[in-house]
Scaffold this motif. Structure first.
Motif, PDB file in Angstrom:
ATOM      1  N   CYS A   1       0.564  -0.798   0.066  1.00  0.00           N
ATOM      2  CA  CYS A   1       0.177   0.019  -0.173  1.00  0.00           C
ATOM      3  C   CYS A   1       0.884   1.288   0.042  1.00  0.00           C
ATOM      4  O   CYS A   1       0.602   2.022  -0.659  1.00  0.00           O
ATOM      5  N   ASP A   2       2.120   0.952   0.868  1.00  0.00           N
ATOM      6  CA  ASP A   2       2.859   2.421   0.609  1.00  0.00           C
ATOM      7  C   ASP A   2       3.323   2.579  -0.448  1.00  0.00           C
ATOM      8  O   ASP A   2       3.751   3.885  -0.902  1.00  0.00           O
ATOM      9  N   GLY A   3       3.888   1.585  -1.353  1.00  0.00           N
ATOM     10  CA  GLY A   3       4.428   2.163  -2.461  1.00  0.00           C
ATOM     11  C   GLY A   3       3.351   1.929  -3.745  1.00  0.00           C
ATOM     12  O   GLY A   3       3.495   1.758  -5.130  1.00  0.00           O
ATOM     13  N   ILE A   4       1.649   2.251  -3.144  1.00  0.00           N
ATOM     14  CA  ILE A   4       0.645   1.923  -5.010  1.00  0.00           C
ATOM     15  C   ILE A   4       0.703   3.385  -5.411  1.00  0.00           C
ATOM     16  O   ILE A   4       0.180   3.027  -6.805  1.00  0.00           O
ATOM     17  N   ASN A   5       0.482   4.231  -4.702  1.00  0.00           N
ATOM     18  CA  ASN A   5       0.831   5.491  -5.645  1.00  0.00           C
ATOM     19  C   ASN A   5       1.426   5.855  -6.592  1.00  0.00           C
ATOM     20  O   ASN A   5       1.732   6.182  -7.840  1.00  0.00           O
ATOM     21  N   GLN A   6       2.717   5.109  -6.025  1.00  0.00           N
ATOM     22  CA  GLN A   6       3.694   5.576  -7.489  1.00  0.00           C
ATOM     23  C   GLN A   6       3.500   4.708  -8.349  1.00  0.00           C
ATOM     24  O   GLN A   6       3.738   4.866  -9.190  1.00  0.00           O
TER      25      GLN A   6
END
Length: 61
Positions: free
Chosen positions: A37-42
């Motif tokens: 989830c922490d990297g999903i925006n990227q």
């Protein structure tokens, strides 16, 4: 399903956590999926950048 959710989020949909929505979790702390989830925006930004192409510009005068 993850790839489909990412693609759909680029069409004015919103990525949501079903674990939070369904009340299974009350916070992200300690969740084993937090790293994803922490990297999903990227990932979403990269997808939009790689798949978005301007094919024509219009000018209304």
């Amino acid at each position: 399903q993850i790839a489909l959710a990412i693609r759909n989020s680029t069409f004015s949909d919103e990525l949501k956590c079903s674990l939070l929505e369904d009340g299974i979790l009350d916070k992200c702390l300690g969740c084993s999926l937090k790293y994803i989830c922490d990297g999903i925006n990227q990932v979403v930004n990269d997808y939009v950048e790689k798949t978005t192409e301007v094919v024509n510009n219009f000018s209304f005068e």
